[in-house]
Each structure stands twice: as structure tokens, then as C-alpha cells.
Scaffold this motif. Structure first.
Motif, short mmCIF file in Angstrom:
data_model
loop_
_atom_site.label_atom_id
_atom_site.label_comp_id
_atom_site.label_asym_id
_atom_site.label_seq_id
_atom_site.Cartn_x
_atom_site.Cartn_y
_atom_site.Cartn_z
N TYR A 108 0.87 -1.36 -0.18
CA TYR A 108 -0.01 -0.12 0.00
C TYR A 108 0.84 1.27 0.05
CZ TYR A 108 -4.12 -2.94 1.10
OH TYR A 108 -5.03 -3.69 0.82
N GLN A 109 1.86 1.31 0.85
CA GLN A 109 2.82 2.44 0.73
C GLN A 109 3.71 2.75 -0.20
OE1 GLN A 109 2.37 4.82 3.22
NE2 GLN A 109 4.27 5.94 2.53
N ALA A 110 4.03 1.67 -0.81
CA ALA A 110 4.53 1.56 -2.17
C ALA A 110 4.19 1.98 -3.26
CB ALA A 110 5.61 0.28 -2.34
N GLU A 111 2.80 1.50 -3.36
CA GLU A 111 1.81 2.12 -4.42
C GLU A 111 1.52 3.55 -4.36
OE1 GLU A 111 -1.89 -0.11 -6.17
OE2 GLU A 111 -2.47 1.01 -4.32
N LYS A 112 1.44 4.08 -3.01
CA LYS A 112 1.18 5.48 -3.04
C LYS A 112 2.04 6.30 -3.43
CE LYS A 112 -0.54 8.73 0.60
NZ LYS A 112 0.47 9.59 0.53
N GLU A 113 3.40 5.80 -2.94
CA GLU A 113 4.65 6.71 -3.02
C GLU A 113 4.87 6.70 -4.43
OE1 GLU A 113 8.07 5.66 -0.85
OE2 GLU A 113 6.99 6.08 1.14
N VAL A 114 4.87 5.51 -5.13
CA VAL A 114 5.07 5.69 -6.61
C VAL A 114 4.15 6.23 -7.57
CG1 VAL A 114 5.55 4.12 -8.67
CG2 VAL A 114 6.44 3.49 -6.60
N PHE A 115 2.86 5.90 -7.22
CA PHE A 115 1.73 6.59 -7.72
C PHE A 115 1.65 8.46 -7.67
CE2 PHE A 115 -2.66 8.50 -8.05
CZ PHE A 115 -3.11 8.00 -9.41
N ASP A 116 2.10 8.64 -6.50
CA ASP A 116 2.22 10.17 -6.28
C ASP A 116 3.41 10.79 -7.10
OD1 ASP A 116 0.10 10.04 -4.58
OD2 ASP A 116 1.26 9.91 -2.73
N THR A 117 4.40 10.07 -7.08
CA THR A 117 5.51 10.50 -7.88
C THR A 117 5.06 10.57 -9.34
OG1 THR A 117 7.16 9.53 -6.33
CG2 THR A 117 8.10 10.01 -8.46
N ALA A 118 4.79 9.67 -9.97
CA ALA A 118 4.23 9.85 -11.45
C ALA A 118 2.99 10.77 -11.73
CB ALA A 118 3.91 8.58 -11.82
N LEU A 119 2.16 10.97 -10.89
CA LEU A 119 1.24 11.84 -10.97
C LEU A 119 1.67 13.44 -10.86
CD1 LEU A 119 -1.91 12.32 -11.13
CD2 LEU A 119 -1.87 12.26 -8.69
N ASN A 120 2.79 13.51 -9.87
CA ASN A 120 3.14 15.20 -9.69
C ASN A 120 3.97 15.40 -10.84
OD1 ASN A 120 2.14 15.26 -7.18
ND2 ASN A 120 3.89 14.56 -6.23
N LEU A 121 4.54 14.49 -11.77
CA LEU A 121 5.24 14.82 -13.09
C LEU A 121 4.32 14.72 -14.06
CD1 LEU A 121 8.32 12.20 -12.53
CD2 LEU A 121 8.26 14.73 -12.42
N HIS A 122 2.87 14.36 -13.96
CA HIS A 122 1.90 14.42 -14.98
C HIS A 122 1.99 13.56 -16.20
CE1 HIS A 122 0.70 18.61 -13.49
NE2 HIS A 122 2.04 18.70 -13.59
N LEU A 123 2.51 12.20 -15.65
CA LEU A 123 2.28 11.02 -16.30
C LEU A 123 1.33 10.50 -16.53
CD1 LEU A 123 5.92 9.72 -15.24
CD2 LEU A 123 5.38 11.28 -17.13
N VAL A 124 1.00 9.55 -17.60
CA VAL A 124 -0.25 9.01 -17.72
C VAL A 124 0.23 7.40 -18.12
CG1 VAL A 124 -1.85 10.89 -18.39
CG2 VAL A 124 -0.51 9.53 -20.10
N GLY A 125 -0.64 6.63 -17.89
CA GLY A 125 -0.58 5.16 -18.02
C GLY A 125 -1.07 4.65 -16.82
N TRP A 126 -0.45 3.12 -16.55
CA TRP A 126 -1.18 2.38 -15.50
C TRP A 126 0.25 1.58 -14.84
CZ3 TRP A 126 1.13 -2.63 -15.80
CH2 TRP A 126 1.49 -2.86 -17.10
N LEU A 127 -0.16 1.30 -13.51
CA LEU A 127 0.87 0.70 -12.36
C LEU A 127 0.43 -0.47 -12.04
CD1 LEU A 127 1.73 4.05 -10.64
CD2 LEU A 127 3.38 2.84 -12.61
N LYS A 128 0.99 -1.46 -11.74
CA LYS A 128 0.69 -2.66 -10.98
C LYS A 128 1.69 -3.09 -10.12
CE LYS A 128 -0.73 -7.40 -11.65
NZ LYS A 128 -1.00 -8.48 -12.68
N ILE A 129 1.33 -2.78 -8.84
CA ILE A 129 2.40 -3.07 -7.67
C ILE A 129 1.70 -3.96 -6.70
CG2 ILE A 129 3.65 -1.83 -5.82
CD1 ILE A 129 3.04 0.76 -7.48
N ARG A 130 2.50 -5.10 -6.36
CA ARG A 130 2.20 -6.25 -5.45
C ARG A 130 3.25 -6.18 -4.42
NH1 ARG A 130 -1.54 -4.85 -7.60
NH2 ARG A 130 -3.12 -6.28 -9.06
N THR A 131 3.20 -7.43 -3.65
CA THR A 131 4.44 -7.41 -2.52
C THR A 131 5.92 -7.60 -2.92
OG1 THR A 131 2.53 -8.37 -1.26
CG2 THR A 131 4.59 -8.61 -0.36
N THR A 132 5.92 -8.18 -4.13
CA THR A 132 7.20 -8.87 -4.61
C THR A 132 7.57 -7.91 -5.72
OG1 THR A 132 6.32 -10.90 -5.59
CG2 THR A 132 7.24 -11.03 -3.43
#
Length: 236
Positions: A108-132
């Protein structure tokens, strides 16, 4: 008797001995005129009517949704001399990435940090983040894509979010035509049922158990071989 046989043969072969009834409809042969019928649009015949804006062609319930026209594609220039420091940010790029590591708390925390970083850079696309692992396909301007690529390769992730072991970036392409394929950024959630998720976890645990037993067996064999070499009790 002969007439009865001919009549029975005619009835049996009625589908093969069909004769046109000239008294009902004249047979023009190859000069047959097309059938006269009105123009039909959406199941409604179109007759010549006087213009009246109050009359609708179809009732409101039969209206069809017409999506807006897509914007025109703008082809990017393929000549390198057309770009410099002033307009290089106008180039659009994309790449896919794969990250291996360990991200606790269901990532959850990793998904939030990576998503916020990409969103602040105005990037578009998709992310799939799991435990490993992490997977993603991002698009945006060239400078923003370079910053995010550096963010992954230098492993800028907080200790609470997890640790990154290695990063693989592939399908890097610069000079995309606009508009881009994706319109926004989103995360692919895990919608598996509990039974399916449990079966996958058990399968992964079995593979890990087999790998652990193989490693322990190899280590024990190396230790026995070392003892044999030191005591010089090998039988040839």
C-alpha cells in the motif's frame, strides 16, 4: 392409371418442377424492374414530407449515442535538428518497467509513493504494484520520463514502503504522436477472490519449499564431500 402415375410424379417432384404462373404475375426474365420501395433509415421509411422542424425523424427513445470526433493526430518531427533546449520538452516519450523487491503491508505504501511521484510529473498510463514486484507503462513528456526513470534506478523509496532489488526499463521510445494512448494514470488493483488468492499463495509456498530443500541438500552434500577430502577416506 397412366394419368394417376403422372399426377403422383408431379406431386413428388413439385419442388423441382416449379412452373411460373403467368396469370398471377408476368415474368419479365432478365428485364425485371426493381421493386419500388421508400428509403429506410433506422427502420423508418423516408417519404417526401414538407419541412417542419417540429417533426422529429425518430422518437426520443430511438436516438443513438454518437461519440465525439477524436482529435486529429499530430505527427512529431523525426529530425533531430528540429529540437533544442527550448522545445525539447514538447517531445512525448514512453517506456515500460519491471521492478523486483519486497514491499510489505500489501504494497500500500509503495503504491502510494510511486503513484504520487508519477502523478506529480503529469505522467499517464498504468501501474501494477504487488508485494514482490512492480510493473508499469507510462507516457509523458521527455523530461518527466527521465526524472521518473532516475527515480526508479536510484531506488528513491522510503524504508516503510519496502526495498528495491533491481530495475529493468524496456520499450523506451521518444517522439510519440499526440494525443497519447492513455488519458490518465491509474493503478491495477488485485480483484482476485480469496479462494484463488489462497491457491496462488500455496503454489508459491510449495515452490519456495522445494527450492529450500534443494539448497539444503546441496549444502549437506558439499559438507560431506569436504569431510571426505579432509579425512582422505574416499574409495576409488
Amino acid at each position: 392409371m397412366v394419368q394417376q402415375q403422372k399426377l403422383g410424379r408431379f406431386k413428388r417432384l413439385l419442388g423441382q418442377t416449379r412452373k411460373p404462373n403467368t396469370q398471377w404475375k408476368p415474368n419479365y426474365g432478365v428485364l425485371t424492374q426493381p421493386k419500388l420501395q421508400p428509403l429506410i433509415v433506422d427502420g423508418y421509411p423516408q417519404f417526401e414530407k414538407p419541412y417542419d422542424p417540429a417533426l422529429r425523424e425518430t422518437p426520443p427513445t430511438q436516438r443513438k449515442y454518437r461519440s465525439p470526433l477524436p482529435p486529429n493526430m499530430i505527427q512529431a518531427s523525426r529530425l533531430s535538428e528540429d529540437y533544442n533546449e527550448d522545445n525539447f520538452h514538447e517531445l512525448q516519450s514512453k517506456f515500460q518497467f519491471e521492478v523486483k523487491g519486497f514491499f510489505p503491508e500489501k504494497a500500500y505504501q509503495a503504491e502510494k509513493e510511486v503513484f504520487d511521484t508519477a502523478l506529480n510529473l503529469h505522467l499517464v498510463g498504468w501501474l501494477k504494484i504487488r508485494t514482490t514486484f512492480m510493473l508499469g507503462h507510462l507516457q509523458g513528456d521527455t523530461y518527466a520520463m527521465s526524472y521518473f526513470k532516475k527515480y526508479l534506478e536510484e531506488k528513491h523509496l522510503s524504508p516503510e514502503a519496502g526495498t528495491i532489488e533491481w530495475v529493468h526499463v524496456f520499450d523506451y521510445n521518444t517522439g510519440l504522436s499526440t494525443p497519447l494512448h492513455y488519458k490518465h494514470l491509474f493503478c491495477v488493483k488485485d480483484w482476485r477472490k480469496y479462494r484463488t488468492r489462497k491457491a496462488h499463495i500455496m503454489s508459491m509456498f510449495e515452490k519456495w519449499q522445494i527450492r529450500r530443500l534443494q539448497q539444503s541438500s546441496l549444502k549437506r552434500y558439499e559438507e560431506e564431500l569436504k569431510v571426505v577430502e579432509e579425512q582422505k577416506v574416499r574409495n576409488f
